[in-house]
Design an enzyme around this catalytic site. Structure first.
Site, PDB file in Angstrom:
ATOM      1  N   ARG A  58     -11.530   5.254  13.416  1.00  0.00           N
ATOM      2  CA  ARG A  58     -10.532   6.339  13.446  1.00  0.00           C
ATOM      3  C   ARG A  58     -11.216   7.720  13.225  1.00  0.00           C
ATOM      4  O   ARG A  58     -10.584   8.727  13.910  1.00  0.00           O
ATOM      5  CB  ARG A  58     -10.055   6.030  11.814  1.00  0.00           C
ATOM      6  CG  ARG A  58      -8.550   6.374  11.765  1.00  0.00           C
ATOM      7  CD  ARG A  58      -7.927   6.003  10.200  1.00  0.00           C
ATOM      8  NE  ARG A  58      -6.727   5.970  10.424  1.00  0.00           N
ATOM      9  CZ  ARG A  58      -5.658   5.604   9.514  1.00  0.00           C
ATOM     10  NH1 ARG A  58      -6.107   5.344   8.231  1.00  0.00           N
ATOM     11  NH2 ARG A  58      -4.283   5.737   9.693  1.00  0.00           N
ATOM     12  N   THR A  83       0.075  -2.361  -2.176  1.00  0.00           N
ATOM     13  CA  THR A  83       0.710  -3.453  -3.094  1.00  0.00           C
ATOM     14  C   THR A  83      -0.468  -4.332  -3.240  1.00  0.00           C
ATOM     15  O   THR A  83      -1.054  -4.848  -2.058  1.00  0.00           O
ATOM     16  CB  THR A  83       1.876  -3.813  -2.630  1.00  0.00           C
ATOM     17  OG1 THR A  83       2.958  -2.885  -2.526  1.00  0.00           O
ATOM     18  CG2 THR A  83       2.496  -4.818  -3.785  1.00  0.00           C
ATOM     19  N   LEU A 110       5.307   9.245  -8.541  1.00  0.00           N
ATOM     20  CA  LEU A 110       6.002   7.858  -8.451  1.00  0.00           C
ATOM     21  C   LEU A 110       7.437   8.061  -8.593  1.00  0.00           C
ATOM     22  O   LEU A 110       8.273   7.315  -7.995  1.00  0.00           O
ATOM     23  CB  LEU A 110       5.513   6.661  -9.520  1.00  0.00           C
ATOM     24  CG  LEU A 110       4.362   6.146  -9.381  1.00  0.00           C
ATOM     25  CD1 LEU A 110       3.934   5.147 -10.282  1.00  0.00           C
ATOM     26  CD2 LEU A 110       4.088   5.430  -8.116  1.00  0.00           C
ATOM     27  N   SER A 144      21.508   3.849   6.665  1.00  0.00           N
ATOM     28  CA  SER A 144      20.555   3.425   7.985  1.00  0.00           C
ATOM     29  C   SER A 144      20.188   1.975   7.639  1.00  0.00           C
ATOM     30  O   SER A 144      20.843   1.383   6.764  1.00  0.00           O
ATOM     31  CB  SER A 144      19.158   4.187   7.893  1.00  0.00           C
ATOM     32  OG  SER A 144      18.413   3.759   6.565  1.00  0.00           O
ATOM     33  N   VAL A 145      19.624   1.352   8.512  1.00  0.00           N
ATOM     34  CA  VAL A 145      19.063  -0.153   8.629  1.00  0.00           C
ATOM     35  C   VAL A 145      18.248  -0.362   7.422  1.00  0.00           C
ATOM     36  O   VAL A 145      17.947  -1.537   7.107  1.00  0.00           O
ATOM     37  CB  VAL A 145      18.579  -0.407  10.025  1.00  0.00           C
ATOM     38  CG1 VAL A 145      17.502   0.602  10.226  1.00  0.00           C
ATOM     39  CG2 VAL A 145      18.166  -1.984  10.270  1.00  0.00           C
ATOM     40  N   GLY A 167      11.833   2.491   5.389  1.00  0.00           N
ATOM     41  CA  GLY A 167      10.800   1.864   5.520  1.00  0.00           C
ATOM     42  C   GLY A 167       9.393   2.644   5.371  1.00  0.00           C
ATOM     43  O   GLY A 167       9.804   3.787   4.450  1.00  0.00           O
ATOM     44  N   CYS A 169       5.356   4.135   1.757  1.00  0.00           N
ATOM     45  CA  CYS A 169       5.045   4.443   0.343  1.00  0.00           C
ATOM     46  C   CYS A 169       6.260   3.720  -0.555  1.00  0.00           C
ATOM     47  O   CYS A 169       6.168   3.329  -1.924  1.00  0.00           O
ATOM     48  CB  CYS A 169       5.080   5.575   0.363  1.00  0.00           C
ATOM     49  SG  CYS A 169       3.473   6.115   0.714  1.00  0.00           S
TER      50      CYS A 169
END
Ligand code: NAD
Ligand code: UGA
Length: 462
Positions: free
Chosen positions: A39, A94, A221, A269-270, A273, A276
């Site tokens: 990276r 997670t 959050l 939307s579908v 994603g 976060c």
């Protein structure tokens, strides 16, 4: 005054955020460090088209600041030692093991950073939480830093990042607000001021908000939970629209004109994603549960349940519309990224829709302007639904949309890339099997135009 900044974590947040700080503060040396050598090498690539994060406008900023006062390096200790201020911008995924598995944020990378800073620092430092963290994480970091025994003083600030991918540069250049939380002690206030002074180089003071640490941590959050909640709310209505003859775009417009509701983030939307929304809401649910607040936890969990349902029902609808079988049928995916103008695919709805269709033995052919085959296979393999070779056999990834759609039974639009609107849809239609179906998971294309060509067109919520 701060002269030297180190940022640990050269990802989607650390890279763009530090590039903008370096551009706007030529008097500050900014070093972004990461353990991931590949990276860092990509951030240092002479051709700024090859930097690892695709964001419109970012290449120009990196080209301007890199080598002047912006540096990318794998020498973490050295950068920590030199810095007056250290941003922690590492991933907080997670947890996939142990207590809180599947819900709590995994803070092991954060703790490793804190321990490394504690070990290396020889002069006083301000440590800034840039990663999204559970409320009260700062006290754990402080605990670790206060036990070095070498007299070095640390101040911990919370400075959550609100940029969205695809618009990171403009979000960073003109943020709605910058949030800085710190201790109420005189030393804490001094540290807050040092960070305010950095942002004040380009952000007006009335947009720089200062709070206590816990409010700042929890606000991040909360912001993500509210944003995701709007998407799940409109998606819930989309299913009702499909049953009743209402059109979700018209409903969104009608409610969005109420100034109390507002027009943004009401695009059905579908399913949402990104790395976060789901992670942060699950974390919020977990925190609420640990305090015994079960109703609070259930309330927010519903946002995720609705989102999972929206992804699943999109796949189910493709199967039932294609006469209840997709076995052996070619289905073209336009888009794999979780939204347009990014190469990020984390938690993209496309992954889950593809997974469901592969389980029904569909053959999927993908075209995304910025996502490579290697990433698509990694995303599917990560789910462990089937063997890696079965995933490879079920998916082809094309380098142009016309090839991807050739001989397909259906096209599914999974990402709202602008270029999809401008394709030669007649040419695509002519090369497909008939009836030719389009399942538009982003309500992106022009229904009238497609139906006129001959497509059977289905969108979300109408
Ligand atoms: P990322 O995975 O793209 O980048 C994190 C980087 O940290 C990785 O390159 C990893 O190698 C590096 N790293 C981990 N541990 C390290 C260590 N001990 N030393 C050095 N490097 C280390 O993650 P991201 O998307 O940039 O997100 C980072 C944080 O910012 C998360 O908490 C996320 O919730 C939050 N956030 C993300 C976004 C976004 O749009 N992606 C927006 C706002 C906030
Ligand atoms: C989101 C927040 O918008 C940022 O403020 C936050 O900093 C970031 O999460 C984070 O903490 O990581 P991001 O996930 O990059 O940013 O992108 P969004 O624009 O929020 O989109 C998230 C998902 O929701 C995408 O899949 C998008 O397509 C979907 N979405 C968004 C909708 O389906 N409808 C909408 O109306 C808006």
């Amino acid at each position: 005054m701060i002269k030297s900044i180190c940022c640990i974590g050269a990802g989607y947040v650390g890279g763009p955020t530090m590039a903008v700080i370096a551009q706007k503060c030529p008097h500050i040396k900014v070093t972004v460090v990461d353990l991931n050598e590949k990276r860092i090498a990509a951030w240092n690539d002479a051709d700024t088209n090859n930097i690892p994060v695709y964001e419109p406008g970012l290449d120009v900023i990196v080209a301007e600041a890199r080598g002047r006062n912006l540096f990318f390096s794998t020498e973490v200790d050295k950068a920590i030692e030199e810095a007056d201020m250290i941003f922690i911008s590492v991933n907080t995924p997670t947890k996939t093991y142990g207590v809180g598995k599947g819900m709590a944020a995994d803070l092991k990378y954060i703790e490793l950073c804190a321990r490394q800073i504690a070990r290396v620092a020889k002069t006083d430092k301000i440590v800034v939480e840039k990663s999204t963290l559970p409320v009260r994480t700062a006290s754990a970091i402080k605990d670790i830093l206060d036990h070095t025994g070498n007299g070095v003083q640390f101040q911990i600030l919370s400075n959550p990042e609100f940029l969205a991918e695809g618009t990171a540069v403009s979000d960073l250049l003109s943020p709605d607000r910058v949030l800085i939380g710190g201790d109420t002690t005189p030393e804490g206030q001094k540290a807050i001021q040092a960070l305010v002074d950095i942002y004040a180089n380009w952000v007006s003071k009335d947009r720089i908000l200062t709070t206590n640490v816990w409010s700042s941590e929890l606000s991040k959050l909360t912001a993500n939970a509210f944003l995701a909640q709007r998407v799940s709310s409109i998606n819930a209505m989309s299913e009702l629209c499909e049953k009743t003859g209402a059109d979700v775009n018209e409903v969104a417009r009608a409610i969005g004109m109420d100034s109390r509701i507002g027009p943004k983030f009401l695009k059905s939307s579908v399913g949402f994603g990104g790395s976060c929304f789901q992670k942060d809401i699950l974390n919020l649910v977990y925190i609420a549960k640990t305090y015994g607040l079960n109703e609070v936890a259930d309330y927010w969990e519903q946002v995720i349940i609705m989102n999972d349902h929206q992804k699943r029902r999109f796949a189910k609808n493709i199967i039932s519309t294609l006469y209840n079988t997709v076995s052996g049928k070619k289905i073209a995916f336009l888009g794999w990224a979780f939204k347009k103008d990014t190469n990020d695919t984390r938690e993209s709805a496309a992954i889950y829709v593809a997974d469901d269709l592969l389980s029904e033995q569909a053959i999927i052919s993908v075209y995304d302007p910025k996502v490579k085959e290697e990433q698509i296979l990694l995303d599917l393999n990560y789910l462990e639904t089937r063997s890696e070779s079965d995933n490879k056999n079920g998916i082809t990834v094309g380098d142009n949309p016309y090839g991807a759609c050739k001989d397909a039974h259906a096209i599914a639009v999974l990402t709202e890339w602008d270029e999809f609107k401008n394709y030669d849809w007649k040419k695509i239609y002519d090369n497909m099997l008939k009836p030719a179906f389009v399942f538009d998971g982003r309500n992106l294309l022009d229904r009238k135009e497609l139906e006129k060509i001959g497509f059977v067109y289905q969108s979300i919520g109408s």
